[in-house]
Design an enzyme around this catalytic site. Structure first.
Site, PDB file in Angstrom:
ATOM      1  N   GLU A 363       0.825  -1.227   0.000  1.00  0.00           N
ATOM      2  CA  GLU A 363       0.000   0.000   0.000  1.00  0.00           C
ATOM      3  C   GLU A 363       0.855   1.272   0.000  1.00  0.00           C
ATOM      4  O   GLU A 363       0.532   2.271   0.648  1.00  0.00           O
ATOM      5  CB  GLU A 363      -1.034  -0.030   1.131  1.00  0.00           C
ATOM      6  CG  GLU A 363      -2.048  -1.127   0.859  1.00  0.00           C
ATOM      7  CD  GLU A 363      -3.377  -0.993   1.554  1.00  0.00           C
ATOM      8  OE1 GLU A 363      -3.767   0.125   1.913  1.00  0.00           O
ATOM      9  OE2 GLU A 363      -4.027  -2.039   1.713  1.00  0.00           O
TER      10      GLU A 363
HETATM   11  N1  COS Z   1      -5.751  12.035  -3.837  1.00  0.00           N
HETATM   12  C1  COS Z   1      -6.300  12.519  -4.965  1.00  0.00           C
HETATM   13  N2  COS Z   1      -5.607  12.695  -6.105  1.00  0.00           N
HETATM   14  C2  COS Z   1      -4.304  12.377  -6.079  1.00  0.00           C
HETATM   15  C3  COS Z   1      -3.662  11.864  -4.929  1.00  0.00           C
HETATM   16  C4  COS Z   1      -4.451  11.709  -3.771  1.00  0.00           C
HETATM   17  N3  COS Z   1      -3.925  11.229  -2.643  1.00  0.00           N
HETATM   18  N4  COS Z   1      -2.360  11.616  -5.220  1.00  0.00           N
HETATM   19  C5  COS Z   1      -2.184  11.970  -6.500  1.00  0.00           C
HETATM   20  N5  COS Z   1      -3.361  12.422  -7.016  1.00  0.00           N
HETATM   21  C6  COS Z   1      -3.610  12.917  -8.366  1.00  0.00           C
HETATM   22  C7  COS Z   1      -2.773  14.150  -8.653  1.00  0.00           C
HETATM   23  O1  COS Z   1      -3.415  15.320  -8.207  1.00  0.00           O
HETATM   24  C8  COS Z   1      -2.670  14.087 -10.159  1.00  0.00           C
HETATM   25  O2  COS Z   1      -3.864  14.574 -10.730  1.00  0.00           O
HETATM   26  P1  COS Z   1      -3.865  15.685 -11.907  1.00  0.00           P
HETATM   27  O3  COS Z   1      -3.086  15.100 -13.037  1.00  0.00           O
HETATM   28  O4  COS Z   1      -5.305  15.885 -12.197  1.00  0.00           O
HETATM   29  O5  COS Z   1      -3.196  16.874 -11.337  1.00  0.00           O
HETATM   30  C9  COS Z   1      -2.616  12.598 -10.441  1.00  0.00           C
HETATM   31  O6  COS Z   1      -3.193  11.959  -9.312  1.00  0.00           O
HETATM   32  C10 COS Z   1      -1.218  12.084 -10.667  1.00  0.00           C
HETATM   33  O7  COS Z   1      -0.468  12.427  -9.524  1.00  0.00           O
HETATM   34  P2  COS Z   1       1.118  12.572  -9.542  1.00  0.00           P
HETATM   35  O8  COS Z   1       1.537  13.441 -10.690  1.00  0.00           O
HETATM   36  O9  COS Z   1       1.539  12.965  -8.180  1.00  0.00           O
HETATM   37  O10 COS Z   1       1.534  11.061  -9.896  1.00  0.00           O
HETATM   38  P3  COS Z   1       2.912  10.298  -9.737  1.00  0.00           P
HETATM   39  O11 COS Z   1       3.079   9.392 -10.892  1.00  0.00           O
HETATM   40  O12 COS Z   1       4.021  11.267  -9.435  1.00  0.00           O
HETATM   41  O13 COS Z   1       2.628   9.341  -8.476  1.00  0.00           O
HETATM   42  C11 COS Z   1       2.474   8.647  -6.241  1.00  0.00           C
HETATM   43  C12 COS Z   1       2.251   9.776  -7.250  1.00  0.00           C
HETATM   44  C13 COS Z   1       3.925   8.267  -6.140  1.00  0.00           C
HETATM   45  C14 COS Z   1       2.016   9.232  -4.900  1.00  0.00           C
HETATM   46  C15 COS Z   1       1.582   7.437  -6.609  1.00  0.00           C
HETATM   47  O14 COS Z   1       2.003   6.868  -7.813  1.00  0.00           O
HETATM   48  C16 COS Z   1       1.560   6.368  -5.557  1.00  0.00           C
HETATM   49  O15 COS Z   1       0.900   6.507  -4.526  1.00  0.00           O
HETATM   50  N6  COS Z   1       2.273   5.242  -5.808  1.00  0.00           N
HETATM   51  C17 COS Z   1       2.241   4.092  -4.930  1.00  0.00           C
HETATM   52  C18 COS Z   1       1.085   3.226  -5.285  1.00  0.00           C
HETATM   53  C19 COS Z   1       0.896   2.161  -4.272  1.00  0.00           C
HETATM   54  O16 COS Z   1       0.564   2.435  -3.137  1.00  0.00           O
HETATM   55  N7  COS Z   1       1.059   0.925  -4.720  1.00  0.00           N
HETATM   56  C20 COS Z   1       0.849  -0.207  -3.889  1.00  0.00           C
HETATM   57  C21 COS Z   1      -0.542  -0.681  -4.082  1.00  0.00           C
HETATM   58  S1  COS Z   1      -0.978  -1.863  -2.903  1.00  0.00           S
HETATM   59  S2  COS Z   1      -2.951  -1.727  -3.095  1.00  0.00           S
END
Ligand code: COS
Length: 380
Positions: A363
């Site tokens: 997660e």
């Molecule tokens: N709530 C709502 N929207 C969100 C958000 C959140 N917590 N986090 C990111 N977003 C949105 C951003 O606002 C962006 O939207 P817009 O393009 O409309 O502006 C979009 O999602 C993409 O976000 P971002 O550019 O930050 O994406 P990244 O590729 O840099 O990734 C992380 C962000 C690293 C935070 C994300 O990929 C992540 O959480 N990765 C881990 C996933 C994970 O937990 N995997 C394990 C799964 S086990 S079930």
């Protein structure tokens, strides 16, 4: 500020603790060693309402607050965090996602039986090449008019076999990158779905983890969650709550190991006195207690924010990163305090140490949480 639990919160904590001691503790090490699914235990947990505790009563849930959820997750995970993760996925990822973003029909058909305990759910985001980099979804959901055609592979899926409802994240418009991703409700027994073998894991060995393959699976249009392209945001918003569930699980793993180390250190004698009287051990226990208190406060603050309708993504990332990292430290120290006994299965702390490791990975790894935390700090 009020640091006291309400009577109801205290009652829920106590009932989770009693359940864990009575139903989960017997056989937990054997289930872990044999990677045996805790079928009876999950059934009883469902009867108590813990698998749907966060969902509104009008949707057959328990209608409990998030603070109670943190307390229950801690108590369950102190004893058997393989059961804890099933509870977390069902509550925070599946039920919450449907309650918040599902249509009336989706709520009626899927959420009610999930929250009422007739069904179990799973959340399918991770792929062989898309774990931390969650936007790189290779699973495709091609728009065929009145249905989508789903093809691809999902990895490390908790509840994959015991669940009958899947929430699946897949790419529909690759040219739009993350804005082309969708989320779907998929029933496990639909044609074209198959499972890989049960994963032979280092810890949480009895939790139900498989890869899931989709080959030309027809998903009706009405099973898409939200607008076209909402899937990535759906996943991120859902994970904000999921991370609090895992933070509480990590907290439970840490406090379970601490309680065992504390008890052992008051009984075990060395150099003519109980080892707790040696400063080397007393200081370890002191460090463990401070870390656990900090982790619990981060979890409870995040729960309070969620219960009061305030943004909690930043708080859940902090809680998850800190609780997971200290769970690793605290369980390692617990093994050290128990010495040779700590290294054998009978005393539980080696299992808790193996379980702690996973909380730093799933997660969202600890490193991913630091991305979320640092981006928020720097954006201010
Ligand atoms: N709530 C709502 N929207 C969100 C958000 C959140 N917590 N986090 C990111 N977003 C949105 C951003 O606002 C962006 O939207 P817009 O393009 O409309 O502006 C979009 O999602 C993409 O976000 P971002 O550019 O930050 O994406 P990244 O590729 O840099 O990734 C992380 C962000 C690293 C935070 C994300 O990929 C992540 O959480 N990765 C881990 C996933 C994970 O937990 N995997 C394990 C799964 S086990 S079930």
């Amino acid at each position: 500020m009020n640091f006291e639990y309400t009577e109801e919160q205290e009652m829920i904590r106590q009932s989770a603790r009693d359940f864990a001691e009575r139903e989960l503790l017997p056989g937990v090490n054997e289930r872990d060693a044999n990677a045996e699914f805790p079928e009876e235990q999950v059934k009883k947990l469902t009867e108590l309402g813990f698998m749907g505790m966060l969902t509104d009563v009008k949707y057959n849930g328990g209608g409990m607050d998030t603070v109670s959820y943190v307390l229950a997750m801690e108590e369950i995970s102190k004893v058997d965090s393989a059961v804890g993760v099933m509870m977390s996925v069902n509550n925070s990822l599946v039920n919450w996602g449907l309650e918040e973003y599902g249509t009336e029909e989706q709520i009626e058909k899927y959420l009610k039986p999930l929250a009422g305990g007739e069904k179990i759910g799973a959340f399918l985001l991770s792929e062989p090449e898309a774990g931390s980099d969650a936007t790189s979804q290779r699973t495709k959901a091609d728009d065929k008019g009145d249905y989508y055609l789903l093809n691809g592979v999902k990895n490390w899926i908790t509840n994959a076999n015991c669940a009958s409802v899947y929430l699946v994240i897949a790419q529909t418009h690759p040219e739009k990158k993350h804005k082309g991703i969708n989320a779907f409700i998929v029933e496990k027994d639909w044609e074209g779905i198959s499972l890989g073998p049960h994963e032979d894991k280092m810890g949480m060995r009895s939790s139900d983890t498989h890869s899931v393959m989709f080959t030309d699976v027809k998903v009706p249009k009405e099973n898409r969650i939200g607008e076209d392209g909402f899937g990535f945001k759906f996943a991120m918003k859902t994970l904000d709550g999921g991370r609090l569930g895992i933070a509480s699980q990590a907290l439970g793993i840490a406090s379970g190991a601490y309680e065992r180390a504390l008890q052992y250190s008051k009984e075990r004698k060395a150099f003519g006195t109980e080892i707790a009287n040696h400063q080397a051990i007393a200081f370890k226990l002191s460090d463990m207690a401070v870390k656990i208190e900090n982790a619990r406060n981060l979890c409870l603050k995040c729960a309070w924010l969620k219960d009061n309708g305030k943004p909690y993504g930043f708080a859940s990332a902090m809680a998850k990163q800190y609780a997971a990292d200290i769970a690793m430290e605290v369980t390692t120290e617990a093994v050290q305090i128990l010495g040779g006994y700590g290294y054998v299965r009978e005393y539980h702390v080696e299992r808790l140490m193996r379980e702690a490791k996973l909380t730093q990975i799933y997660e969202g790894t600890s490193e991913i949480q630091k991305i979320v935390i640092s981006r928020t700090i720097l954006a201010d």
